[in-house]
Design an enzyme around this catalytic site. Structure first.
Site: not given
Ligand code: LLP
Length: 417
Positions: A239, A273-274, A312, A316, A341-342, A370
């Protein structure tokens, strides 16, 4: 910090100009920097310092085998959310005993494969899932190490689509309901209660939500240990945010300091879990300008990449910095749009860019996370090629898809139908 810099007037990936790469491999083109990926992996590992722990890269952020193999070589583990991601990790040379399996909809065949391969941890998201894991493990004569993913009820203050730690969320269990499930798990055959997991959301730009979440989870850990459960793993999820448009998220070292302050004495192995922070600014999307379309109201820069390549902004309203690979100077307010076409197919609206002409290359920054992993073939557009640059060398780690491959597995309707 990343390794995309302007050298002799041309934006480059490490020692190679994006112009040369685009000429050689075509556009749209994803380009990743190996040095940036390695640097980020090391920074996150240093965040754990001497604490027992493991960085488990969230594969979903960018799942190319080239990227996964580089990270595996750096000693990184993996966070997966599907059997497909497990197969990718294994194909990339990653070790199953460094894999944690998250996700609300794990299927029997995926659980079975993960158990046979000996993964490190299942992050359980519901009571029926726990039952299924127990059943599969028992039938294989194994004990599945599990953590329950809990929602610590903190507001991560991020986009609603990527906030996951609230009680309304489909992810995890409300923290107050978790104890009951742990009690059940502790007496189940085929289950080893091993840890507690959480993940409060993505693109988080402050430290406080992480601190609050850890405090709440530590209280749960104390309760569980009070009931003689052996909580040997605490998984703090991912996150950590990155700067897309001037945000100032905590650095990996500030984040690490917080995690160490809170968890160094927790008597548990700490998993991170980055996803995004490892790969986002290690990747760019290079696209060519097809047309500059001027109307009485606006100037549109129509490029050959589209929302199917990088979703993205459409999904978002995300901001990605855009710059010409070779600047002509000047400035113009433009919309940068793709051919799909959107109306949501745009990369920027009313953005000041140096003047561009048809044929110029644009670089869309911070596209490593992503980006390709969420790409689709909408409008029957082959997905882009992916390249990893290391110093003055480039490797094509994914070929551009051919048009014919897009209907592989399809067939014309049989005339007798
Ligand atoms: N662990 C779990 C259980 C998760 O669901 C996620 C992301 C992560 C770790 C990694 O999170 P991060 O460090 O990347 O923030 N598609 C969206 C982001 C979706 C994130 C989903 N889960 C975007 O493009 O912003």
């Amino acid at each position: 910090m990343n390794h995309f810099e302007t050298k002799a007037g041309v934006l480059s990936a490490e020692d190679l100009s994006l112009e040369a790469l685009a000429d050689a491999h075509g556009t749209p083109l994803y380009v990743y920097s190996a040095a940036t990926l390695r640097r980020h992996a090391r920074l996150m590992q240093e965040a754990l310092a001497a604490m027992p722990g493991l960085v488990c890269y969230a594969v979903k952020a960018c799942s190319n085998l080239g990227v996964l193999s580089l990270l595996a070589k750096e000693g990184v583990g993996f966070d997966i959310v599907s059997g497909g991601e497990l197969e990718r990790v294994l194909a990339a040379g990653g070790r199953a005993d460094r894999v944690v399996f998250s996700g609300v909809g794990k299927q029997q065949h995926e659980i079975e494969r993960a158990l046979r391969e000996g993964i490190k941890l299942f992050n359980v998201e519901s009571a029926p899932e726990l039952e299924l894991i127990a059943q599969v493990a028992t039938s294989l004569g194994k004990r599945a190490p599990i953590a329950v993913r809990v929602n610590p009820e903190v507001d991560a203050k991020t986009h609603p689509y990527i906030a996951t730690g609230l009680k309304e969320s489909k992810f995890g269990l409300p923290i107050d309901d978790a104890v009951a499930l742990y009690r059940r798990a502790a007496i189940m055959d085929g289950i080893e209660v091993a840890g507690v997991a959480f993940h409060i959301g993505s693109q988080i730009t402050a430290l406080e939500p992480f601190g609050q979440a850890i405090d709440r989870v530590l209280a749960l850990v104390a309760t569980l240990r009070g009931e003689r459960m052996n909580i040997r793993i605490i998984d703090v999820g991912g996150g950590l945010g990155v700067p897309y448009a001037g945000e100032t998220p905590p650095s990996p070292s500030e984040y690490g300091k917080l995690v160490r302050e809170k968890l160094a004495n927790a008597g548990a192995e700490v998993l991170l879990e980055p996803g995004r922070v490892l790969v986002a600014n290690a990747g760019v999307l290079v696209t060519r300008v097809l047309y500059v379309k001027k109307t009485a109201y606006k100037t549109f820069v129509v490029v050959d990449a589209a929302m199917n390549d990088l979703m993205r902004p459409a999904l978002y309203q995300a901001h990605h910095h855009i710059e010409p690979v070779r600047s002509r100077g000047g400035s113009e307010i433009v919309d940068v749009v793709g051919p799909v076409c959107e109306s949501s197919d745009f990369f920027a609206k009313a953005r000041a860019l140096p003047v561009v002409e048809a044929g110029d290359l644009l670089c869309i920054r911070t596209a490593g996370a992503y980006g390709f992993s969420m790409a689709s073939q909408y409008n029957t557009r082959p997905r882009a090629a992916e390249i990893i640059v290391s110093g003055d060398r480039a490797q094509l780690v994914r070929e551009r898809e051919s048009v014919e491959s897009l209907w592989r597995g399809e067939s014309r309707l049989d005339p007798s139908m």
